[in-house]
Design an enzyme around this catalytic site. Structure first.
Site, PDB file in Angstrom:
ATOM      1  N   CYS A   4     -15.469 -16.326  -7.302  1.00 57.87           N
ATOM      2  CA  CYS A   4     -15.665 -14.887  -7.879  1.00 57.87           C
ATOM      3  C   CYS A   4     -16.555 -13.996  -7.322  1.00 57.87           C
ATOM      4  O   CYS A   4     -17.408 -14.493  -7.473  1.00 57.87           O
ATOM      5  CB  CYS A   4     -15.188 -14.814  -9.641  1.00 57.87           C
ATOM      6  SG  CYS A   4     -15.438 -13.733  -9.986  1.00 57.87           S
ATOM      7  N   HIS A  31     -17.019 -10.927  -7.821  1.00 56.95           N
ATOM      8  CA  HIS A  31     -16.495  -9.565  -8.829  1.00 56.95           C
ATOM      9  C   HIS A  31     -18.265  -9.329  -9.018  1.00 56.95           C
ATOM     10  O   HIS A  31     -18.533 -10.316  -9.726  1.00 56.95           O
ATOM     11  CB  HIS A  31     -15.648  -9.924  -9.146  1.00 56.95           C
ATOM     12  CG  HIS A  31     -14.167  -9.533  -8.333  1.00 56.95           C
ATOM     13  ND1 HIS A  31     -13.272 -10.886  -8.967  1.00 56.95           N
ATOM     14  CD2 HIS A  31     -13.386  -8.812  -7.981  1.00 56.95           C
ATOM     15  CE1 HIS A  31     -12.719 -10.894  -8.252  1.00 56.95           C
ATOM     16  NE2 HIS A  31     -12.243 -10.579  -7.382  1.00 56.95           N
ATOM     17  N   CYS A  77     -12.871  -8.183 -13.717  1.00 52.89           N
ATOM     18  CA  CYS A  77     -12.078  -9.424 -13.306  1.00 52.89           C
ATOM     19  C   CYS A  77     -11.860 -10.674 -14.262  1.00 52.89           C
ATOM     20  O   CYS A  77     -12.324 -10.841 -15.412  1.00 52.89           O
ATOM     21  CB  CYS A  77     -12.251  -9.706 -12.395  1.00 52.89           C
ATOM     22  SG  CYS A  77     -14.387 -11.320 -12.320  1.00 52.89           S
ATOM     23  N   ASP A 107     -24.927 -22.919  -7.493  1.00 51.55           N
ATOM     24  CA  ASP A 107     -26.051 -22.561  -6.847  1.00 51.55           C
ATOM     25  C   ASP A 107     -27.265 -22.652  -8.087  1.00 51.55           C
ATOM     26  O   ASP A 107     -27.030 -22.483  -9.754  1.00 51.55           O
ATOM     27  CB  ASP A 107     -27.163 -21.233  -6.937  1.00 51.55           C
ATOM     28  CG  ASP A 107     -25.640 -20.501  -5.244  1.00 51.55           C
ATOM     29  OD1 ASP A 107     -25.380 -20.725  -4.872  1.00 51.55           O
ATOM     30  OD2 ASP A 107     -25.837 -19.036  -5.416  1.00 51.55           O
ATOM     31  N   ASP A 123     -26.109 -23.977 -13.783  1.00 49.23           N
ATOM     32  CA  ASP A 123     -27.518 -23.840 -14.906  1.00 49.23           C
ATOM     33  C   ASP A 123     -27.197 -23.000 -15.814  1.00 49.23           C
ATOM     34  O   ASP A 123     -28.576 -22.427 -16.351  1.00 49.23           O
ATOM     35  CB  ASP A 123     -28.164 -23.244 -13.993  1.00 49.23           C
ATOM     36  CG  ASP A 123     -27.819 -22.539 -12.723  1.00 49.23           C
ATOM     37  OD1 ASP A 123     -27.203 -22.964 -12.286  1.00 49.23           O
ATOM     38  OD2 ASP A 123     -28.693 -22.316 -12.205  1.00 49.23           O
ATOM     39  N   CYS A 176     -11.558 -13.875 -13.845  1.00 52.01           N
ATOM     40  CA  CYS A 176     -12.404 -14.949 -13.239  1.00 52.01           C
ATOM     41  C   CYS A 176     -14.129 -14.939 -13.055  1.00 52.01           C
ATOM     42  O   CYS A 176     -13.754 -16.555 -12.526  1.00 52.01           O
ATOM     43  CB  CYS A 176     -11.834 -15.463 -11.513  1.00 52.01           C
ATOM     44  SG  CYS A 176     -12.660 -13.536 -10.606  1.00 52.01           S
ATOM     45  N   ASP A 201     -20.378 -26.099 -11.255  1.00 54.43           N
ATOM     46  CA  ASP A 201     -21.567 -24.293 -10.428  1.00 54.43           C
ATOM     47  C   ASP A 201     -22.166 -24.607  -9.607  1.00 54.43           C
ATOM     48  O   ASP A 201     -22.163 -26.113  -8.899  1.00 54.43           O
ATOM     49  CB  ASP A 201     -22.224 -24.012 -11.722  1.00 54.43           C
ATOM     50  CG  ASP A 201     -23.216 -23.032 -11.025  1.00 54.43           C
ATOM     51  OD1 ASP A 201     -22.896 -21.514 -10.376  1.00 54.43           O
ATOM     52  OD2 ASP A 201     -24.798 -23.093 -10.888  1.00 54.43           O
TER      53      ASP A 201
HETATM   54 MG   LIG Z   1     -25.563 -21.696 -11.184  1.00 52.51          MG
HETATM   55 ZN   LIG Z   2     -13.842 -12.587 -10.470  1.00 56.30          ZN
END
Ligand SMILES: [Mg+2]
Ligand SMILES: [Zn+2]
Length: 175
Positions: A93, A95, A101, A12, A130, A103, A10
């Site tokens: 992604c 969206h 979606c 952020d 996280d 994804c 991931d």
């Molecule tokens: Mg995150």
């Molecule tokens: Zn997506």
């Protein structure tokens, strides 16, 4: 060809610090989590490949400026590259939930093709993130999860907010 070991990361709150607003679309807001670069270097030396997998609904909502987002991504990639850390792929992604979606994590749509076209050692691969959606992605892929959090997540294989501990945990799995 040997199977490859992959860490799905991931962004952020995992690679870089979250901002208070949740918006990161300026290089001024780009801050690595402590020891993330050194830890990924160590894992790279152990043979791991890296894939970034990030939900960015702020893009879809128009809260995150797309050019600013691209600039942050470019800078992030450049900083890692200076320390010889590279990503096989970066999946985003943009969206919103209501777009339904395929994804948005915990769905596997972002990484499905990557997993199909590479010969991956799933028993030695991890998702690190996280949020519970990152742990959900790992479950949906049938691989191990590491939750970056101060509070223990019983659904994750390991919980920590220290990148040093993340690297140690993964390296202990290597054989
Ligand atoms: Mg995150
Ligand atoms: Zn997506």
């Amino acid at each position: 060809m040997d199977k490859i070991k992959v860490i799905f990361l991931d962004r952020d709150g995992t690679i870089i610090e979250e901002t208070e607003s949740g918006v990161i679309d300026s290089i001024a807001d780009l801050r690595f989590l402590p020891k993330v670069v050194e830890s990924l270097q160590k894992l790279k030396f152990d043979g791991y490949h890296f894939v970034m997998v990030t939900n960015q609904p702020g893009l879809g909502k128009g809260r995150v400026n797309p050019e600013g987002f691209e600039e942050v991504q470019k800078q992030l990639i450049k900083l890692f590259a200076m320390d010889k850390v590279f990503f096989d792929e970066i999946f985003v992604c943009p969206h919103l939930e209501e777009e339904q979606c395929n994804c948005k994590k915990p769905k596997i749509g972002m990484v499905k093709e990557y997993i199909e076209k590479n010969d991956i050692a799933l028993d030695r691969s991890f998702v690190i993130g996280d949020r519970s959606t990152d742990v959900g992605l790992a479950k949906n892929l049938g691989i191990k999860s590491i939750r970056m959090s101060a509070a223990n997540d019983p659904d994750a294989d390991f919980t920590t907010n220290s990148w040093k501990e993340v690297a140690d945990f993964i390296l202990d799995y290597s054989f």
